[in-house]
Design an enzyme around this catalytic site. Structure first.
Site, short mmCIF file in Angstrom:
data_model
loop_
_atom_site.label_atom_id
_atom_site.label_comp_id
_atom_site.label_asym_id
_atom_site.label_seq_id
_atom_site.Cartn_x
_atom_site.Cartn_y
_atom_site.Cartn_z
N LYS A 1 -1.47 -11.14 -9.44
CA LYS A 1 -1.11 -9.85 -8.85
C LYS A 1 -0.87 -8.86 -9.98
CE LYS A 1 2.27 -7.50 -5.97
NZ LYS A 1 3.38 -7.61 -5.03
N LYS B 1 -4.92 -9.89 -6.17
CA LYS B 1 -4.49 -8.60 -5.64
C LYS B 1 -4.32 -7.59 -6.76
CE LYS B 1 -0.62 -6.63 -3.26
NZ LYS B 1 0.71 -6.80 -2.79
C1 PBG Z 1 5.71 -6.61 -2.44
C2 PBG Z 1 4.33 -6.23 -2.11
C3 PBG Z 1 3.61 -5.08 -2.45
C4 PBG Z 1 2.39 -5.16 -1.81
C5 PBG Z 1 2.40 -6.37 -1.12
N1 PBG Z 1 3.59 -7.02 -1.34
C6 PBG Z 1 4.02 -3.89 -3.20
C7 PBG Z 1 4.22 -3.95 -4.64
O1 PBG Z 1 4.10 -4.98 -5.30
O2 PBG Z 1 4.58 -2.89 -5.14
C8 PBG Z 1 1.29 -4.15 -1.85
C9 PBG Z 1 0.41 -4.14 -0.66
C10 PBG Z 1 -0.54 -3.02 -0.61
O3 PBG Z 1 -0.58 -2.10 -1.43
O4 PBG Z 1 -1.31 -3.04 0.35
N2 PBG Z 1 5.96 -6.96 -3.73
#
Ligand code: PBG
Length: 324
Positions: A195, A248
């Site tokens: 991520k 992601k």
């Molecule tokens: C929580 C989380 C996030 C997203 C999914 N889980 C936000 C982040 O890390 O700031 C992002 C999802 C999206 O942008 O569709 N940590």
């Protein structure tokens, strides 16, 4: 063999032959739809930066989930907006928290729909970071215990799969441990293993009300410049007990999806994040692109890159196209 013996266009001349030689397929079975659960009653707030997406209160969530299921989409992933945020993220592991209630409501109405829960602290913390803060720093090991509590409380409420998205080191191991200890050894962990610290999350932070009040997430999420590091992250999460790997964002991280697919034999999920969704919606609305065609092309490309599963806000629209 060169032209004119080789003519690639022979296999493109009509739709039937194109179908015969098509290498990749996209189906409603591949999709997961994110749902954002909020507190209160009768709430269905439009998210302005994500047209077509809503914050929905617990009383309306099962109906929404039923819509998803009826379109042939096998799973939802839940995010929560608690009524109160604090420095311990207690809304995240409150047995009466919004996500915990939503899980029960969905499982009561549509038991066959798979309920995945996002396990993270950012939505529940007053400062919006994904972990416990001390002296302006996000503490890793002190956060692990809270994440484990959150995962357990989701499992107790009836979640089918837990998906840690916080990027703390060691969280898959501790969550696996605690789940097993409490008798949830059959609950899979879908880990956000690779991520990245991405600006593509912008609209989601508005949607989930989780923008950090200071600093950014670069000290825990990955640097977008790094490719090999993703393989290290993934292999460690697998060692710790991950069952499904998430990459992601997805759209500008196709190389990572492809690397993970080539190097490991676990199912790979691509998270087609909020910013990727909003760009398509905005350009489609302006008439600059055909939003529906671009959406389908993007989803197909994620499959082609190696995704087995796609988490996407487009899921309902895409399923309607696929069911035509
Ligand atoms: C929580 C989380 C996030 C997203 C999914 N889980 C936000 C982040 O890390 O700031 C992002 C999802 C999206 O942008 O569709 N940590």
């Amino acid at each position: 063999m060169p032209f004119p013996i080789q003519r690639h266009r022979r296999l493109r001349s009509n739709s039937a032959i194109r179908k015969m030689v098509r290498e990749t397929s996209l189906s409603t079975n591949d999709l997961v739809y994110p749902l954002i659960v909020t507190f209160g009653k009768g709430v269905r707030n439009k998210i302005s930066s994500m047209p077509g997406c809503f914050q929905i209160s617990v009383d309306g969530i099962a109906k929404e989930a039923e819509k998803v299921y009826k379109l042939g989409i096998p799973a939802v992933i839940l995010f929560g907006i608690p009524e109160h945020k604090d420095e311990q993220g207690s809304g995240g592991y409150d047995p009466k928290g919004v996500v915990q209630q939503a899980i029960k409501a969905i499982k009561d109405k549509v038991p066959e729909l798979i309920v995945i829960t996002d396990v993270c602290m950012c939505e529940y913390m007053s400062h919006g970071h994904c972990g416990v803060i001390k002296d302006g720093k996000v503490l890793n090991d002190q956060t692990l215990e809270l994440l484990a509590r959150e995962a357990i409380s989701h499992a107790k409420a009836g979640a089918d799969i837990v998906a840690p998205s916080d990027m703390m080191d060691g969280r898959v191991a501790i969550i696996r441990d605690v789940l097993d200890e409490k008798g949830f050894d059959d609950i899979p962990i879908m880990s956000y293993a690779a991520k990245y610290a991405s600006a593509f999350y912008g609209p989601f932070r508005e949607a989930a009300e989780s923008t950090p009040s200071f600093g950014d997430r670069k000290s825990y999420q990955m640097d977008p410049a790094n490719r090999r590091e993703a393989l290290k992250e993934v292999s460690l999460d697998i060692e710790e007990g991950a069952d499904i790997i998430i990459v992601k964002p997805a759209l500008s991280y196709m190389d990572i999806i492809s690397d993970v697919k080539d190097n490991f034999d676990l199912p790979v999920a691509a998270y087609n994040v909020s910013g990727e969704y909003s760009m398509v919606k905005a350009a489609g609305k302006a008439g600059w692109i055909d939003g529906t065609k671009v959406m389908m092309e993007i989803l197909m490309s994620m499959k082609r890159a190696g995704a087995d599963i796609i988490i996407t806000y487009h899921a309902l629209d895409a399923a309607k196209e696929l069911n035509k």
